[in-house]
Enzyme design. Sequence first.
Site, PDB file in Angstrom:
ATOM      1  N   ILE A 160      22.166   7.643  38.175  1.00  0.00           N
ATOM      2  CA  ILE A 160      21.384   7.388  39.493  1.00  0.00           C
ATOM      3  C   ILE A 160      22.128   6.265  40.269  1.00  0.00           C
ATOM      4  O   ILE A 160      22.040   6.543  41.361  1.00  0.00           O
ATOM      5  CB  ILE A 160      19.810   6.948  39.100  1.00  0.00           C
ATOM      6  CG1 ILE A 160      19.141   8.044  37.910  1.00  0.00           C
ATOM      7  CG2 ILE A 160      19.106   6.611  40.416  1.00  0.00           C
ATOM      8  CD1 ILE A 160      18.909   9.523  38.528  1.00  0.00           C
ATOM      9  N   GLU A 194       8.661   4.483  43.971  1.00  0.00           N
ATOM     10  CA  GLU A 194       8.231   6.090  44.493  1.00  0.00           C
ATOM     11  C   GLU A 194       8.848   6.720  43.242  1.00  0.00           C
ATOM     12  O   GLU A 194       8.273   7.786  42.826  1.00  0.00           O
ATOM     13  CB  GLU A 194       8.429   6.171  45.872  1.00  0.00           C
ATOM     14  CG  GLU A 194       7.875   7.596  46.154  1.00  0.00           C
ATOM     15  CD  GLU A 194       6.739   7.942  45.866  1.00  0.00           C
ATOM     16  OE1 GLU A 194       6.338   8.566  44.692  1.00  0.00           O
ATOM     17  OE2 GLU A 194       6.009   7.807  46.807  1.00  0.00           O
ATOM     18  N   VAL A 222       7.581   8.345  39.533  1.00  0.00           N
ATOM     19  CA  VAL A 222       6.881   9.614  39.265  1.00  0.00           C
ATOM     20  C   VAL A 222       7.493  10.586  40.359  1.00  0.00           C
ATOM     21  O   VAL A 222       7.309  10.562  41.716  1.00  0.00           O
ATOM     22  CB  VAL A 222       5.189   9.600  39.627  1.00  0.00           C
ATOM     23  CG1 VAL A 222       4.688  10.703  39.212  1.00  0.00           C
ATOM     24  CG2 VAL A 222       4.935   8.279  38.778  1.00  0.00           C
ATOM     25  N   ALA A 232      10.295  11.790  40.735  1.00  0.00           N
ATOM     26  CA  ALA A 232      11.487  11.136  41.354  1.00  0.00           C
ATOM     27  C   ALA A 232      11.563  11.021  42.998  1.00  0.00           C
ATOM     28  O   ALA A 232      10.622  10.508  43.435  1.00  0.00           O
ATOM     29  CB  ALA A 232      12.673  12.249  40.985  1.00  0.00           C
ATOM     30  N   LEU A 259      10.241  13.039  45.278  1.00  0.00           N
ATOM     31  CA  LEU A 259       9.009  13.521  45.927  1.00  0.00           C
ATOM     32  C   LEU A 259       8.065  12.452  46.047  1.00  0.00           C
ATOM     33  O   LEU A 259       7.875  11.527  45.435  1.00  0.00           O
ATOM     34  CB  LEU A 259       8.311  14.577  44.666  1.00  0.00           C
ATOM     35  CG  LEU A 259       8.994  15.749  44.448  1.00  0.00           C
ATOM     36  CD1 LEU A 259       7.877  16.619  43.475  1.00  0.00           C
ATOM     37  CD2 LEU A 259       9.177  16.573  45.820  1.00  0.00           C
ATOM     38  N   GLY A 313      21.126  16.597  34.759  1.00  0.00           N
ATOM     39  CA  GLY A 313      20.848  15.049  34.917  1.00  0.00           C
ATOM     40  C   GLY A 313      19.263  14.782  35.279  1.00  0.00           C
ATOM     41  O   GLY A 313      18.894  14.099  35.830  1.00  0.00           O
ATOM     42  N   GLU A 327      15.879  11.999  30.723  1.00  0.00           N
ATOM     43  CA  GLU A 327      16.277  10.628  30.561  1.00  0.00           C
ATOM     44  C   GLU A 327      17.556  10.465  29.758  1.00  0.00           C
ATOM     45  O   GLU A 327      17.993  11.356  28.907  1.00  0.00           O
ATOM     46  CB  GLU A 327      14.948   9.892  29.710  1.00  0.00           C
ATOM     47  CG  GLU A 327      13.835   9.968  30.400  1.00  0.00           C
ATOM     48  CD  GLU A 327      13.545   9.205  31.808  1.00  0.00           C
ATOM     49  OE1 GLU A 327      14.098   8.068  31.761  1.00  0.00           O
ATOM     50  OE2 GLU A 327      13.576   9.738  33.059  1.00  0.00           O
ATOM     51  N   ASP A 356       7.795  10.161  28.675  1.00  0.00           N
ATOM     52  CA  ASP A 356       8.212   9.824  29.997  1.00  0.00           C
ATOM     53  C   ASP A 356       6.937  10.316  30.814  1.00  0.00           C
ATOM     54  O   ASP A 356       6.407   9.623  31.728  1.00  0.00           O
ATOM     55  CB  ASP A 356       9.365  10.740  30.475  1.00  0.00           C
ATOM     56  CG  ASP A 356       9.931  10.437  31.898  1.00  0.00           C
ATOM     57  OD1 ASP A 356      10.335   9.278  31.960  1.00  0.00           O
ATOM     58  OD2 ASP A 356       9.587  11.441  32.498  1.00  0.00           O
ATOM     59  N   LYS A 358       4.451   8.371  33.507  1.00  0.00           N
ATOM     60  CA  LYS A 358       4.071   8.623  34.667  1.00  0.00           C
ATOM     61  C   LYS A 358       2.396   8.740  35.009  1.00  0.00           C
ATOM     62  O   LYS A 358       2.255   8.292  35.965  1.00  0.00           O
ATOM     63  CB  LYS A 358       4.727   9.959  35.019  1.00  0.00           C
ATOM     64  CG  LYS A 358       6.249   9.877  35.024  1.00  0.00           C
ATOM     65  CD  LYS A 358       6.925  11.141  35.268  1.00  0.00           C
ATOM     66  CE  LYS A 358       8.615  11.063  35.370  1.00  0.00           C
ATOM     67  NZ  LYS A 358       9.164  11.981  35.167  1.00  0.00           N
TER      68      LYS A 358
END
Length: 820
Positions: free
Chosen positions: A476, A607, A610, A612, A614, A665, A668, A679, A683
């Site tokens: 990232i 943001e 959760v 990514a 969106l 990708g 995690e 994960d 979230k």
Amino acid sequence: MIVLKFGGTSVGTVDSIRQVCKILQNNTAQGKRMAVVVSAMSGITNKLITAGQLSAGGDENYLHLLKEIEETHFTAIRELMGVQSQSRVFAQTKRLLNELEDLLRGISLLKEISLRAMDLLQSFGERLSSQIIAEFLKQEGLPAEALDARTLIQTNKSFGSAKVNFEVTNANIGTHFAGNDKLHIITGFVASTDDGQTTTLGRGGSDYTAAIFGAALNADCIEIWTDVDGVLTADPRVVPEAFTLEKLSYEEAMELSHFGAKVIYPPTLQPAFKKKIPLVIRNTFNPSFEGTFISEESGHDELPVKGISSIKDIALLTLKGSGMIGVSGVSARLFSTLAQEDISVILITQASSEHSITFAVAPEVAVKAKEAIDEAFSIEINAGKVDSIEIETGLSVVAIIGENMKHTPGIAANMFAAMGKNGVNIAAIAQGSSELNISTVIEQRHLAKTINALHEAFFLSDKVTLNVFVLGWGLIGGTLLRQIKEQQEYLAQEQGLNIKVIGVANSQKMLLDEKGINLELSKEDILSVGVPSNTPSYIARMKQMNLANSVFVDCTPGMDGVKEYASILDASISICTPNKLCNSGTYNDYKAIQDISARRKVKFMYETNVGAGLPVISPLNDLKHSGDKVYKIEGILSGTLSYIFNSFTLGKSFTDIVKNAKEKGFTEPDPRDDLSGMDVARKILILAREAGFKLEPEDVKVENILPEACLNAASVDEFFEQLQKHEHLFEKRMTEANEEGKVLRFVAALENGEARVVLKAVDESHPFYHLSGSDNMVVFTTKRYLNEPLVIKGPGAGAEVTAAGVFAEIITIGNYLTNA
Ligand SMILES: NC(=O)C1=CN([C@@H]2O[C@H](COP(=O)(O)OP(=O)(O)OC[C@H]3O[C@@H](n4cnc5c(N)ncnc54)[C@H](O)[C@@H]3O)[C@@H](O)[C@H]2O)C=CC1
Ligand SMILES: N[C@@H](CC=O)C(=O)O
Ligand code: NA
């Protein structure tokens, strides 16, 4: 007639003297009448003073200085003058130098140096320079003649800083210049008493000489030639973007120079101001530049603020007590006490409660001021009506200055907003009713940051810099840095936002560079000049840089950065991060971080925690803030699990699909964080908290779909081996679901304040049935979205979309910080 004054650096070397000559020839060609004031060659006045002190102290080393002074002037003659005139000018100069030597010998015999002798001693600098320059100009065809100002400017006997007798002086100058069209090369700084003793005019003395001649001769203009382009918006050593102002009013020039802009020393220019003679500051070494024009008019109507000024070191003193309220004469006593002690007051503020008076003085006189005032108010202090003076040190004054601030609302708001968002606390404020200057007292360590933030706010609002510190250069972080690189130019051009990456780090190496890191270079090249990584020192260095408009971007999956969030926000540095660990730790930690960012007025944005890239967290907050009530949140919140279960059809290997998700990708760094449901649990916990529920991590009920052997595997590779061995478990669940016409979906839900994560078989009627790829879907059922819930759907993992989500937040933070 124009009066030109050339300062020490303008006549400091042979080259600069030639440059002066060109300027004068140019003016002559244009038919301008001129009078020229010159300073001593640069460094000479200091050497004269030191030589005087040495000789008074019986130190023979003054002779070395004398030799150096001689050498400087002889070199100038040798290089400037043709052979015919050299010997004559040498002889003239030697005569002066002999006189100087006699004076220094006299001082060494007396073993003391009076102010009077000091004045005479210093006069040699200007007398030497003016003679040599006049001779050189003559040789170059100009009608030059050295003029010793001692013959015209008459003063009283206050040696060191004598007061001018303008009546006599103006008459002398008038008489001397009448019908005389020589180009006078006048000694700056020196004058004499009515009985012919040499005096000097104090600080800025040569400017004073120029102003005296300019006023006496009713000059059209006075040009101050120096080694900078003019008066700048701020100190360029602090603000590299500072620029030269075209126009200033006398008052603005006065205010700006008062605060350390060393270009001119306005008190000395009073005679010119009084006669409304314009003043131009020009650069001897850049003569084609127009410089700064100072007159009655402020100019630049569009610029309400003309400059940012500062005094680095001040002490703040406060006199307070109930005995002051409504009592007249307190401030008169206070300030006359200071006046008696010859203490100059830099700034004064008093609130209308009259309970206290705060004022600033130079730190070296703070204790003296305190003692004098405590003494003057001893009766009130003993009676408990007034407190003994409090001293605060380590402070600076920062001021914005401009005539057009007058009657323009919003200037102070803009100033305080820029300071507030950068975490600069204001200890005191002062604004005169002339509205020419708003001064603030701040902690000295914030000085550079404040000046830069204010400069951006008032001069560069269309071109601001955001200083970005990235921690974590993996998938990232790396994608984000590439996106920044690709977009940097567009943002600078179109949005006026200059994104400067100051720090980068991965687990091995880190690099911080205040000038900004060149993202055109490869990762290897950039990090090759880095140092071994150490998160606490990376963060300490970031704080210590104390740059305006800073953002910390945590692109690591671990806790090292998270542990420092509180201290980073507390240092008024914003944070944005895809890392979920902070928001999914204990509720207290989550709350504490929210509180600090609110208190410090800096942004904490996440943001991408959760869904990514969106928008999930921000619409949820919009619902909440606008008064909607969230009944239920249901979601496919894992891109990885979505991809896996969307791709998992008969005949395919579960392990291969997981490996594939990792390559794409989505997962995690350790895919078990996804498969264990951990994960997703994080979230839904974050969504629950954003919706207003005080849940702890253990409150989230998670169905574990991974066998023990997979969970306990020592490495990611070993995990994949174990997963392969247990594939049949997943096939079994899938086949069972398929037989009922259903598919498997890993669903998170929040209902009635309870959060759950389960692997669920859903049929065709369910919205989750039709998902594909790594799509996430979040369904909000609320008071307003009751029968038709609000649905957000799209790719919820992956490097490009996640990095873009982080990038968008960086830009949002940039806009927040740099807009009032
Ligand atoms: N991959 C995705 O789709 C999404 C990822 N995220 C989050 O983004 C974060 C980063 O994920 P990836 O880039 O995929 O991980 P990654 O494993 O590719 O990269 C992590 C980087 O952080 C570095 N690092 C770790 N600890 C460090 C430290 N103390 N100091 C300096 N560098 C350190 C590593 O060297 C590596 O360069 C994670 O928190 C993840 O949960 C969030 C949303 C979506
Ligand atoms: N691994 C996560 C990445 C985003 O948070 C996922 O698969 O959703
Ligand atoms: Na998101």
